[in-house]
Design an enzyme around this catalytic site. Structure first.
Site, PDB file in Angstrom:
ATOM      1  N   HIS A  96       0.868  -1.181   0.000  1.00 43.98           N
ATOM      2  CA  HIS A  96       0.000   0.000   0.000  1.00 43.98           C
ATOM      3  C   HIS A  96       0.901   1.226   0.000  1.00 43.98           C
ATOM      4  O   HIS A  96       1.668   1.445   0.925  1.00 43.98           O
ATOM      5  CB  HIS A  96      -0.921   0.006   1.225  1.00 43.98           C
ATOM      6  CG  HIS A  96      -1.937   1.111   1.184  1.00 43.98           C
ATOM      7  ND1 HIS A  96      -3.216   0.934   0.689  1.00 43.98           N
ATOM      8  CD2 HIS A  96      -1.850   2.420   1.538  1.00 43.98           C
ATOM      9  CE1 HIS A  96      -3.876   2.077   0.765  1.00 43.98           C
ATOM     10  NE2 HIS A  96      -3.076   2.999   1.276  1.00 43.98           N
ATOM     11  N   CYS A  97       0.795   2.026  -1.057  1.00 46.05           N
ATOM     12  CA  CYS A  97       1.712   3.149  -1.248  1.00 46.05           C
ATOM     13  C   CYS A  97       1.084   4.446  -0.759  1.00 46.05           C
ATOM     14  O   CYS A  97       0.055   4.876  -1.296  1.00 46.05           O
ATOM     15  CB  CYS A  97       2.082   3.270  -2.731  1.00 46.05           C
ATOM     16  SG  CYS A  97       3.257   4.602  -3.074  1.00 46.05           S
ATOM     17  N   PRO A  98       1.665   5.094   0.252  1.00 43.42           N
ATOM     18  CA  PRO A  98       1.102   6.371   0.724  1.00 43.42           C
ATOM     19  C   PRO A  98       1.293   7.506  -0.277  1.00 43.42           C
ATOM     20  O   PRO A  98       0.548   8.489  -0.246  1.00 43.42           O
ATOM     21  CB  PRO A  98       1.880   6.635   2.021  1.00 43.42           C
ATOM     22  CG  PRO A  98       3.164   5.888   1.851  1.00 43.42           C
ATOM     23  CD  PRO A  98       2.833   4.677   1.043  1.00 43.42           C
TER      24      PRO A  98
END
Length: 314
Positions: free
Chosen positions: A104-106
């Site tokens: 999950h890429c912020p």
């Protein structure tokens, strides 16, 4: 004029790939992986342990799954109430299972998985080219700044800041892009690097690797004209993946001698061809599954999973 044209090309591709990475919804497992109402009731009634596993084995017997938990059990998500496909993981932030989840890429506020992994790679590539282009074109003015060759105005501080920002982003992006290029070459995800996939008989960190060329095609597709364009061209459906477990060395998957010698090993009883036809053409060059299993699978799309059949027999 050349610099302006090149700048806008890099900028357009950067924004396009960034947009696709952000707004492409992650793909979730299809309905066939969700438990039916009766299976849910049976699972809730049964005490935890082997009885629950028997319910899950019965529900997953026609599904193309080969990976297991550390204890050898069927991978099941108790929040989504589904049997997890291979390489699928539950994202605690999105609160749903993501097909071939990488992380999950912020930076994009989205899960990077099967549906947008190609876009994420192109975003890293074009943002790196964009920063390198800015740093290269700004370098001559940056040198003049330190040699007092620029007029004494506020603009010279903008030039210094622009160069430092582009150079620092270039360093960080190059390391991240290089890491993901290595992942693509080995057909791994970030999660699989930290925890190797576990199959029926053993853990195999290279279980999904088919060799560099086929690994690349699995992400970017067969048609090279779409490789550098942020349009979806990845192969498969995200629910099933060909494996290379008939070979000790995944880079030697096309060696007939290696196939004959390793296919006799009892620990390598998984067919390299999945039950889905969408992935089968990745292995059509040199079939690496046994002849008997190939004949049994021909013309059948919902047959029992060989891995589960072996477990029931033992």
């Amino acid at each position: 004029v050349v610099c302006l044209v090149a700048y806008h090309i890099f900028f357009m591709l950067f924004v396009w790939s960034y947009w696709k990475t952000i707004f492409t919804l992650p793909m979730n497992p299809s309905k066939e992986f969700h438990l039916s109402y009766s299976d849910k009731e049976s699972l809730e009634r049964e005490p935890r342990g082997e009885s629950q596993q028997e319910v899950l084995r019965r529900a997953a017997k026609d599904l193309p799954i080969y990976t297991r938990t550390m204890s050898g059990a069927i991978r099941y998500c108790d929040r989504c109430h589904l049997v997890k496909p291979d390489r699928c993981h539950h994202c605690s932030i999105c609160d749903k299972c993501i097909l071939k989840m990488d992380h999950h890429c912020p930076w994009v506020n989205n899960c990077v998985g099967f549906s947008n992994y190609k876009f994420f790679l192109l975003f890293l590539a074009y943002s790196l080219l964009y920063c390198l282009f800015i740093a290269a074109t700004d370098l001559q003015y940056f040198i003049k700044f330190w040699t007092n060759g620029l007029p004494d105005t506020q603009a010279k501080f903008h030039i210094m800041f622009l160069f430092f920002a582009a150079a620092m982003f270039s360093v960080s992006l190059s390391s991240l892009f290089g890491y993901h290029c290595w992942l693509v070459s080995k057909n791994k995800s970030t999660l699989e690097v930290f925890r190797a996939p576990i199959f029926r008989h053993r853990t195999d960190k290279n279980g999904f690797s088919l060799g560099f060329s086929k690994n690349l095609r699995q992400v970017f597709g067969d048609e090279k004209k779409y490789w550098l364009v942020p349009v979806f061209s990845s192969l498969g459906d995200g629910c099933s993946f060909p494996t290379c477990l008939v070979n000790q060395d995944p880079e030697q998957a096309s060696t007939p001698g290696a196939l004959n010698s390793t296919s006799k090993n009892e620990n390598h009883l998984f067919p390299a061809k999945p039950l889905r036809d969408s992935q089968s053409h990745l292995l059509t060059d040199t079939p690496s599954w046994s002849e008997t299993s190939g004949k049994a699978e021909k013309g059948k799309i919902g047959m029992s999973n060989p891995a589960l059949t072996m477990e029931n027999e033992t």
